[in-house]
Design a protein around this motif. Sequence first.
Motif, mmCIF file in Angstrom:
data_model
loop_
_atom_site.group_PDB
_atom_site.id
_atom_site.type_symbol
_atom_site.label_atom_id
_atom_site.label_comp_id
_atom_site.label_asym_id
_atom_site.label_seq_id
_atom_site.Cartn_x
_atom_site.Cartn_y
_atom_site.Cartn_z
ATOM 1 N N GLY A 93 0.827 -1.206 0.000
ATOM 2 C CA GLY A 93 0.000 0.000 0.000
ATOM 3 C C GLY A 93 0.858 1.250 0.000
ATOM 4 N N LYS A 94 0.202 2.366 0.049
ATOM 5 C CA LYS A 94 0.883 3.659 0.087
ATOM 6 C C LYS A 94 0.200 4.524 1.127
ATOM 7 C CE LYS A 94 2.035 7.687 -2.794
ATOM 8 N NZ LYS A 94 1.907 8.292 -4.140
ATOM 9 N N VAL A 95 0.968 5.042 2.065
ATOM 10 C CA VAL A 95 0.400 5.898 3.108
ATOM 11 C C VAL A 95 -0.098 7.182 2.461
ATOM 12 C CG1 VAL A 95 0.848 7.119 5.253
ATOM 13 C CG2 VAL A 95 1.972 4.932 4.808
ATOM 14 N N SER A 96 -1.379 7.480 2.636
ATOM 15 C CA SER A 96 -1.933 8.695 2.046
ATOM 16 C C SER A 96 -1.478 9.922 2.820
ATOM 17 C CB SER A 96 -3.467 8.634 2.042
ATOM 18 O OG SER A 96 -3.971 8.729 3.368
ATOM 19 N N ALA A 97 -1.487 11.063 2.139
ATOM 20 C CA ALA A 97 -1.113 12.314 2.795
ATOM 21 C C ALA A 97 -2.065 12.616 3.945
ATOM 22 C CB ALA A 97 -1.109 13.456 1.785
ATOM 23 N N ASP A 98 -3.365 12.320 3.761
ATOM 24 C CA ASP A 98 -4.334 12.590 4.827
ATOM 25 C C ASP A 98 -4.049 11.745 6.062
ATOM 26 O OD1 ASP A 98 -5.718 14.552 3.502
ATOM 27 O OD2 ASP A 98 -7.281 13.223 2.735
ATOM 28 N N ARG A 99 -3.681 10.461 5.852
ATOM 29 C CA ARG A 99 -3.377 9.615 6.996
ATOM 30 C C ARG A 99 -2.122 10.108 7.709
ATOM 31 N NH1 ARG A 99 -3.562 3.121 7.053
ATOM 32 N NH2 ARG A 99 -5.752 3.684 7.223
ATOM 33 N N ALA A 100 -1.105 10.475 6.927
ATOM 34 C CA ALA A 100 0.139 10.965 7.523
ATOM 35 C C ALA A 100 -0.118 12.226 8.340
ATOM 36 C CB ALA A 100 1.174 11.227 6.433
ATOM 37 N N LYS A 101 -0.944 13.136 7.813
ATOM 38 C CA LYS A 101 -1.246 14.372 8.536
ATOM 39 C C LYS A 101 -2.014 14.084 9.827
ATOM 40 C CE LYS A 101 -1.400 16.992 4.232
ATOM 41 N NZ LYS A 101 -2.309 17.490 3.170
ATOM 42 N N ARG A 141 8.667 18.369 -2.014
ATOM 43 C CA ARG A 141 7.547 17.640 -1.437
ATOM 44 C C ARG A 141 7.523 17.720 0.092
ATOM 45 N NH1 ARG A 141 4.317 18.648 -4.080
ATOM 46 N NH2 ARG A 141 2.958 17.183 -2.992
ATOM 47 N N LEU A 142 8.695 17.788 0.715
ATOM 48 C CA LEU A 142 8.742 17.901 2.173
ATOM 49 C C LEU A 142 8.183 19.248 2.606
ATOM 50 C CD1 LEU A 142 9.508 16.894 4.970
ATOM 51 C CD2 LEU A 142 11.839 17.718 4.564
ATOM 52 N N MET A 143 8.632 20.330 1.954
ATOM 53 C CA MET A 143 8.128 21.655 2.296
ATOM 54 C C MET A 143 6.627 21.729 2.046
ATOM 55 S SD MET A 143 9.154 25.396 0.708
ATOM 56 C CE MET A 143 10.828 25.381 1.335
ATOM 57 N N GLY A 144 6.198 21.192 0.920
ATOM 58 C CA GLY A 144 4.773 21.220 0.595
ATOM 59 C C GLY A 144 3.945 20.471 1.617
ATOM 60 N N PHE A 145 4.445 19.318 2.068
ATOM 61 C CA PHE A 145 3.705 18.533 3.051
ATOM 62 C C PHE A 145 3.588 19.283 4.376
ATOM 63 C CE2 PHE A 145 3.587 15.685 6.682
ATOM 64 C CZ PHE A 145 2.492 14.895 6.392
ATOM 65 N N VAL A 146 4.683 19.863 4.834
ATOM 66 C CA VAL A 146 4.669 20.562 6.122
ATOM 67 C C VAL A 146 3.700 21.741 6.075
ATOM 68 C CG1 VAL A 146 6.038 21.919 7.740
ATOM 69 C CG2 VAL A 146 6.996 19.837 6.751
ATOM 70 N N ILE A 147 3.715 22.490 4.969
ATOM 71 C CA ILE A 147 2.823 23.641 4.848
ATOM 72 C C ILE A 147 1.369 23.189 4.764
ATOM 73 C CG2 ILE A 147 2.144 25.515 3.277
ATOM 74 C CD1 ILE A 147 5.176 25.863 2.706
ATOM 75 N N ALA A 148 1.112 22.123 4.002
ATOM 76 C CA ALA A 148 -0.253 21.596 3.918
ATOM 77 C C ALA A 148 -0.715 21.064 5.269
ATOM 78 C CB ALA A 148 -0.322 20.494 2.859
ATOM 79 N N PHE A 149 0.199 20.463 6.013
ATOM 80 C CA PHE A 149 -0.127 19.956 7.349
ATOM 81 C C PHE A 149 -0.543 21.108 8.261
ATOM 82 C CE2 PHE A 149 1.664 19.201 11.669
ATOM 83 C CZ PHE A 149 0.729 18.275 12.097
ATOM 84 N N MET A 150 0.190 22.205 8.227
ATOM 85 C CA MET A 150 -0.167 23.347 9.074
ATOM 86 C C MET A 150 -1.514 23.934 8.670
ATOM 87 S SD MET A 150 3.494 25.235 9.830
ATOM 88 C CE MET A 150 3.954 25.477 8.102
ATOM 89 N N ALA A 151 -1.785 23.985 7.370
ATOM 90 C CA ALA A 151 -3.083 24.485 6.906
ATOM 91 C C ALA A 151 -4.203 23.566 7.393
ATOM 92 C CB ALA A 151 -3.092 24.589 5.386
ATOM 93 N N ARG A 152 -3.947 22.261 7.386
ATOM 94 C CA ARG A 152 -4.957 21.303 7.855
ATOM 95 C C ARG A 152 -5.209 21.472 9.351
ATOM 96 N NH1 ARG A 152 -5.996 15.703 6.954
ATOM 97 N NH2 ARG A 152 -7.768 15.160 8.279
#
Length: 253
Positions: free
Chosen positions: A81-89, A171-182
């Motif tokens: 499988g692949k860990v989704s961004a939503d699950r990781a957040k 992708r790391l920067m994008g994930f961290v910023i998206a995580f903070m927005a979430r």
Amino acid sequence: MDGTLDAAPKPRRSRPVRVADEIKQWVVERDLKQGDKLPNESEMITLFAVSKGTVREAMRILEAQGLIVTRTGPGGGSFVGKVSADRAKSLLANYFYFQDLSLADIYQMRRVLEPEMAASLAGHLTPAQLDELQALAERYPTPARSADEEKEQHIASLEFHARLSDFSGNRLMGFVIAFMARILTDLTVYRRLYDPPNLQLWQRGRDHQLRLVDALRRGDADAARATMASHMEGAEAMMVAQEAQLAKRFMGE
């Protein structure tokens, strides 16, 4: 005694946890990709020299982590499988539940990362991406007339930043910023929404987003960086003015 303290012993890891790690290493060594089929249960028992119960518990652990997917019926079995961004957040947010994360912590990070992300995207977005950002920035052309509408405008503003992070080449920067927005979208509680609405801060936030899109469209990295930095200051000021705070709860996927 030499004056040093003995390190605390590490807790003993259960056999299913150890086998789950072995399965992960087995997948890595074979460079398996998402969707590749894993050996069946009998083969797993032989491969890792453990009981059926241990294999099943190890597979449940990996499935809970999102690393395997199990399908039943013809052609079924266990697959990588692949860990989704939503699950990781969600997992990361639930970790921070116990860390007393504050809005000040988040904005300290946003002030550092988001201006640099904006600068890196200047001149590198497609017309369709720019038009999408423009539409998000223009979604609410008038100030809020109720508390519900004001909350909607906050969420729309955060959608702008989350979408911008999707376009990041880092992708790391994008994930961290998206995580903070979430985090800000799902867990922020505003104690002074519409009490009364601050028209100056609303106008400032909207203008900044429109100016940012213009800078990105022109490929002006310096202007994009400066505009986003100023926008972050205004966004934090709005949070302070509305006595925002993070709710103490877990975040779902």
